[in-house]
Design a protein around this motif. Structure first.
Motif, PDB file in Angstrom:
ATOM      1  N   SER A 183     -70.812  14.391 -37.231  1.00 30.08           N
ATOM      2  CA  SER A 183     -71.291  13.381 -36.295  1.00 30.08           C
ATOM      3  C   SER A 183     -70.768  12.022 -36.721  1.00 30.08           C
ATOM      4  O   SER A 183     -70.439  11.798 -37.891  1.00 30.08           O
ATOM      5  N   LEU A 184     -70.694  11.111 -35.741  1.00 31.64           N
ATOM      6  CA  LEU A 184     -70.160   9.768 -35.971  1.00 31.64           C
ATOM      7  C   LEU A 184     -71.289   8.753 -35.859  1.00 31.64           C
ATOM      8  O   LEU A 184     -72.101   8.818 -34.932  1.00 31.64           O
ATOM      9  N   MET A 185     -71.321   7.801 -36.778  1.00 29.62           N
ATOM     10  CA  MET A 185     -72.381   6.798 -36.811  1.00 29.62           C
ATOM     11  C   MET A 185     -71.927   5.431 -36.300  1.00 29.62           C
ATOM     12  O   MET A 185     -72.727   4.506 -36.222  1.00 29.62           O
ATOM     13  N   VAL A 186     -70.666   5.278 -36.012  1.00 29.36           N
ATOM     14  CA  VAL A 186     -70.140   4.004 -35.521  1.00 29.36           C
ATOM     15  C   VAL A 186     -69.340   4.273 -34.251  1.00 29.36           C
ATOM     16  O   VAL A 186     -68.976   5.412 -33.943  1.00 29.36           O
ATOM     17  N   LYS A 187     -69.052   3.203 -33.544  1.00 23.71           N
ATOM     18  CA  LYS A 187     -68.278   3.319 -32.309  1.00 23.71           C
ATOM     19  C   LYS A 187     -67.115   2.344 -32.342  1.00 23.71           C
ATOM     20  O   LYS A 187     -67.063   1.422 -33.190  1.00 23.71           O
ATOM     21  N   GLU A 188     -66.202   2.533 -31.424  1.00 24.17           N
ATOM     22  CA  GLU A 188     -65.018   1.682 -31.361  1.00 24.17           C
ATOM     23  C   GLU A 188     -65.420   0.217 -31.205  1.00 24.17           C
ATOM     24  O   GLU A 188     -66.282  -0.127 -30.401  1.00 24.17           O
ATOM     25  N   GLY A 189     -64.782  -0.637 -32.001  1.00 30.12           N
ATOM     26  CA  GLY A 189     -65.062  -2.068 -31.959  1.00 30.12           C
ATOM     27  C   GLY A 189     -66.039  -2.543 -33.009  1.00 30.12           C
ATOM     28  O   GLY A 189     -66.151  -3.750 -33.247  1.00 30.12           O
ATOM     29  N   ASP A 190     -66.771  -1.609 -33.652  1.00 26.28           N
ATOM     30  CA  ASP A 190     -67.744  -2.011 -34.671  1.00 26.28           C
ATOM     31  C   ASP A 190     -67.043  -2.542 -35.917  1.00 26.28           C
ATOM     32  O   ASP A 190     -66.036  -1.977 -36.373  1.00 26.28           O
ATOM     33  N   ALA A 191     -67.584  -3.610 -36.494  1.00 23.82           N
ATOM     34  CA  ALA A 191     -67.143  -4.088 -37.804  1.00 23.82           C
ATOM     35  C   ALA A 191     -67.932  -3.322 -38.860  1.00 23.82           C
ATOM     36  O   ALA A 191     -69.152  -3.150 -38.740  1.00 23.82           O
ATOM     37  N   VAL A 192     -67.250  -2.841 -39.890  1.00 21.86           N
ATOM     38  CA  VAL A 192     -67.900  -2.063 -40.940  1.00 21.86           C
ATOM     39  C   VAL A 192     -67.579  -2.700 -42.287  1.00 21.86           C
ATOM     40  O   VAL A 192     -66.570  -3.397 -42.442  1.00 21.86           O
ATOM     41  N   THR A 193     -68.437  -2.423 -43.241  1.00 21.52           N
ATOM     42  CA  THR A 193     -68.238  -2.935 -44.589  1.00 21.52           C
ATOM     43  C   THR A 193     -67.985  -1.777 -45.537  1.00 21.52           C
ATOM     44  O   THR A 193     -68.369  -0.631 -45.274  1.00 21.52           O
TER      45      THR A 193
END
Length: 308
Positions: free
Chosen positions: A260-270
């Motif tokens: 499963s994926l916890m982020v989506k396109e365009g999200d900024a991640v650290t």
């Protein structure tokens, strides 16, 4: 034919004079000539739509030269996803740079801009493209969404992003990183292991574009460095649920086969943020396929990661 039958009856029942015989012979000759002329003058239709072959020489196909720096020429089997990945770009940006009305439809031999307009292309090699991720060949696209990414809607590339680091300052190198890994190999980007587990497969430029890391289904998958998600989905065959993070103008990382994926396109991640859960989507076992790409070209992740 009625004339022939009449002449035949006449020749059988009534003696013919010399004059009559001459007339019959002449009529028969004219009849045979007319039949032959009709056969010789049957119409010939040219259905080729062009000039006769005898006057038209075959023209050899003109081979297309290599694309200029900063451009890519579409090959059979390509999709915009694949082209974007191999050139280290967001597929939405490439679509905007080329004014594509339908990004799902590109044509073989079409010339596409794969760098931002106005970018310096002096150091780029014309016509260079890398192989797709994985070893199963074809990459297929899924329908593109309608939400444009930042920068793509305006037709310009988004600036290099380092997640939450202020003013695009480079993150400090990991204290445990070796001299040939982390920031030492990747300039301003210090990479960390996305998961901890046994290595099931190492980098091979011809069959494996990254490393395969074992684990249990549901184990957290973490961002290897600060960046922005440029792809999250399962539209590339062979990768399952895939996340691609762009870290700056040079580097991106790919995380495949997630449950499963916890982020989506365009999200900024650290760096260290949970972005997915490990799984076996489009794989015969639970694992994470992890890649580092430098300007779109796959490189050995072990040269960019600290010792595990």
């Amino acid at each position: 034919m009625s004339m022939l039958r009449a002449m035949r009856r006449t020749s059988l029942n009534v003696p013919m004079t010399v004059t009559q015989r001459s007339v019959c012979v002449l009529a028969l000759s004219l009849l045979m000539t007319a039949c032959a002329s009709r056969l010789d003058q049957a119409p010939v239709v040219d259905r080729s739509g062009g000039s006769p072959l005898s006057t038209q020489a075959a023209q050899p196909a003109v081979p297309l030269g290599p694309p200029p720096p900063g451009y890519y020429r579409v090959k059979p089997g390509d999709t915009l996803y694949r082209i974007a990945l191999e050139n280290g770009q967001n597929y939405r940006d490439i679509s905007a740079w080329n004014n594509l009305t339908n990004p799902n439809q590109i044509e073989v031999d079409q010339l596409l801009r794969v760098v931002p307009p106005g970018a310096n292309t002096a150091g780029l090699t014309p016509g260079v493209a890398t192989a797709p991720i994985g070893s199963n060949g074809a990459v297929q696209s899924a329908p593109l969404g309608s939400t444009p990414s930042t920068g793509a809607a305006a037709g310009v590339a988004a600036p290099p992003l380092y997640g939450s680091v202020a003013n695009n300052a480079a993150p400090s190198p990991s204290a445990g990183a070796a001299s040939d890994s982390g920031a030492g190999a990747s300039g301003n980007v210090a990479f960390a292991w996305p998961v901890r587990g046994p290595l099931l497969g190492t980098f091979n430029d011809s069959t494996n574009k990254g490393v395969n890391i074992g684990g249990a289904s549901g184990d957290p998958v973490k961002a290897s460095a600060d960046g922005r998600v440029v792809y999250a989905g399962n539209g590339l065959r062979g990768y399952g649920n895939l996340i691609i993070i762009k870290h700056d103008a040079t580097y991106l990382t790919a995380y495949a086969h997630n449950r499963s994926l916890m982020v989506k396109e365009g999200d900024a991640v650290t760096k260290g943020q949970k972005i997915a859960e490990m799984g076996n989507s489009d794989s015969d076992r639970v694992m994470l396929h992890f890649e580092v790409r430098r300007q779109g070209k796959p490189v050995d992740p072990l040269k960019y990661l600290p010792p595990q």
